[in-house]
Enzyme design. Structure first.
Site, PDB file in Angstrom:
ATOM      1  N   ASN A  45      -6.639   3.200   3.766  1.00 26.92           N
ATOM      2  CA  ASN A  45      -5.777   2.589   2.761  1.00 26.92           C
ATOM      3  C   ASN A  45      -4.544   1.986   3.423  1.00 26.92           C
ATOM      4  OD1 ASN A  45      -2.993   3.764   1.690  1.00 26.92           O
ATOM      5  ND2 ASN A  45      -4.134   5.483   2.585  1.00 26.92           N
ATOM      6  N   PHE A  93       3.047   2.211  -0.621  1.00 27.62           N
ATOM      7  CA  PHE A  93       3.963   2.796  -1.618  1.00 27.62           C
ATOM      8  C   PHE A  93       4.043   1.925  -2.876  1.00 27.62           C
ATOM      9  CE2 PHE A  93       6.916   5.279   1.558  1.00 27.62           C
ATOM     10  CZ  PHE A  93       5.862   6.119   1.864  1.00 27.62           C
ATOM     11  N   SER A 138       4.002   7.881   6.420  1.00 27.53           N
ATOM     12  CA  SER A 138       2.972   6.914   6.047  1.00 27.53           C
ATOM     13  C   SER A 138       2.949   5.777   7.068  1.00 27.53           C
ATOM     14  CB  SER A 138       3.245   6.340   4.656  1.00 27.53           C
ATOM     15  OG  SER A 138       2.387   5.233   4.397  1.00 27.53           O
ATOM     16  N   ASN A 150       1.885   2.839   6.386  1.00 24.84           N
ATOM     17  CA  ASN A 150       1.736   1.594   5.628  1.00 24.84           C
ATOM     18  C   ASN A 150       3.049   0.956   5.187  1.00 24.84           C
ATOM     19  OD1 ASN A 150      -1.110   1.760   5.776  1.00 24.84           O
ATOM     20  ND2 ASN A 150      -1.074   3.284   4.132  1.00 24.84           N
ATOM     21  N   THR A 151       4.175   1.525   5.598  1.00 26.71           N
ATOM     22  CA  THR A 151       5.482   0.902   5.417  1.00 26.71           C
ATOM     23  C   THR A 151       6.050   0.681   6.808  1.00 26.71           C
ATOM     24  OG1 THR A 151       5.879   1.923   3.256  1.00 26.71           O
ATOM     25  CG2 THR A 151       7.813   1.185   4.495  1.00 26.71           C
ATOM     26  N   LYS A 168       6.706  15.829   5.253  1.00 29.88           N
ATOM     27  CA  LYS A 168       5.316  15.504   5.596  1.00 29.88           C
ATOM     28  C   LYS A 168       5.289  14.727   6.900  1.00 29.88           C
ATOM     29  CE  LYS A 168       1.033  13.876   3.494  1.00 29.88           C
ATOM     30  NZ  LYS A 168       0.408  13.469   2.215  1.00 29.88           N
ATOM     31  N   ASN A 173      -0.231  13.470   7.284  1.00 27.82           N
ATOM     32  CA  ASN A 173      -0.519  12.212   6.602  1.00 27.82           C
ATOM     33  C   ASN A 173      -1.793  11.594   7.193  1.00 27.82           C
ATOM     34  OD1 ASN A 173      -0.034   9.776   5.026  1.00 27.82           O
ATOM     35  ND2 ASN A 173       2.127  10.346   5.046  1.00 27.82           N
TER      36      ASN A 173
END
Length: 352
Positions: free
Chosen positions: A109, A113, A175, A177-178, A217, A246
């Site tokens: 994925n 966010f 994460s 993805n940022t 996390k 994560n």
């Protein structure tokens, strides 16, 4: 039931299937709760000063806006973590951004966010009935356009807005993805951010007359040196708990599979070994007073037990539900129960 509908869902775009599944859960919960299955028998587990009805939870990411809380608890989770939520709404990354790697029982994925903002989440939590003993975690992050040098402002705002509605709060700095988010795990940035949030946590506790645990996390892609530094900082600042881990940017073990080259975080079965290694390393480096939550690659009860054996007090599922469905929850609870009360081990007390 899930085994019957899974082929239909797998015929759809992954993100569309995700939305339809949540809508179907809500309808079943409202009209025919028995379709969601029988919740597992209680297995009380204490961690972070909280009493969990069982040690198996839902990881953040499935319900980012807290719009499906009651239906998710009805699946038998001992705790449900919603989010990641940011101060302001944001659309996330362009679609398509969610992919199944069926041969590996994995998911990639790059959602980024995507959420409706913290005010919308708070409204949804306020509307939830929350029948039963399950506990609610809220996972907070920063907006994509907030520079890291002022990221603590976003996290402080998120913490202050969700504090009174959460049983615990998770700080997501891991994460992939940022852009740049994982840089917040660097020792000095981590010390500054978590130190600021610990002060805010104590201030909010005094204000509300209730201390809400705060967890951090971490990434599965930390080097051993980074894990040492991270554990040192989190131990010195006395966070309430650590979630390991994560998703990973590694594609080890899935090379050549369709969608393996897509950008984003990999979860599911291929993450199991990597995330459990980080979990075990964090356990040996953190004070015993800081419990760990094991997440990443749980697709069976045996996987959940492996996380507990590596040092987790609680475990969380997410991608495993895509491949196994809600039956995975009860299977994990029962496997942990058998381990806890195995005759050869004696009756072990719940993790403190």
């Amino acid at each position: 039931m899930y085994s019957l509908v899974r082929p239909l869902l797998f015929g759809l775009d992954a993100e569309r299937a995700h939305g339809l599944t949540l809508a179907a859960l809500d309808r079943a919960h409202a009209r025919a709760p028995s379709l969601l299955g029988k919740p597992p028998e209680p297995l009380p587990t204490r961690a972070f000063g909280l009493e969990f009805p069982n040690p198996v939870g839902l990881a953040a990411g499935l319900d980012k806006d807290g719009a499906h809380i009651d239906a998710l608890f009805a699946l038998g989770f001992g705790f449900v973590e919603i989010g990641t939520v940011t101060p302001r709404p944001q659309p996330g990354n362009p679609a398509p951004r969610l992919f199944r790697l069926r041969g590996s029982k994995a998911v990639v994925n790059r959602m980024g966010f995507n959420n409706a903002g913290v005010d919308a989440l708070v409204r949804n939590v306020g509307r939830a009935r929350r029948d039963g003993p399950g506990l609610l975690g809220i996972n907070i992050g920063k907006n994509k356009d907030t520079p890291n040098r002022i990221a603590e402002g976003d996290y402080m705002y998120g913490l202050s807005r969700v504090y009174e509605f959460a049983d615990y709060v998770t700080v997501n700095i891991s994460s992939p993805n940022t852009a740049g988010l994982r840089e917040l795990q660097e020792e000095q940035q981590l010390r500054r951010l978590v130190g600021t949030l610990r002060e805010e946590q104590e201030r909010l506790g005094a204000k509300h007359g209730r201390r809400v645990p705060m967890l951090v996390k971490v990434s599965p892609d930390l080097s051993e040196r980074d894990i040492e530094a991270c554990a040192r900082v989190l131990g010195e600042l006395a966070v309430d708990g650590v979630i390991a881990t994560n998703t990973t940017t590694s594609r080890e073990g899935v090379e050549g599979e369709r969608h393996a080259a897509e950008a984003g975080g990999l979860s599911g079965a291929p993450l199991m070994a990597r995330s459990t290694t980080v979990l075990r390393m964090m356990r040996t480096r953190l004070p015993e007073s800081i419990p760990l939550v094991g997440v990443g690659g749980i697709l069976s009860g045996a996987d959940a037990v492996a996380k507990v054996a590596a040092g987790a007090s609680l475990v969380q599922c997410y991608s495993g539900l895509v491949y196994r469905g809600p039956i995975l929850v009860g299977e994990c609870v029962e496997a942990i129960r058998r381990r806890r009360f195995a005759p050869s081990r004696g009756a072990l007390p719940p993790d403190a």
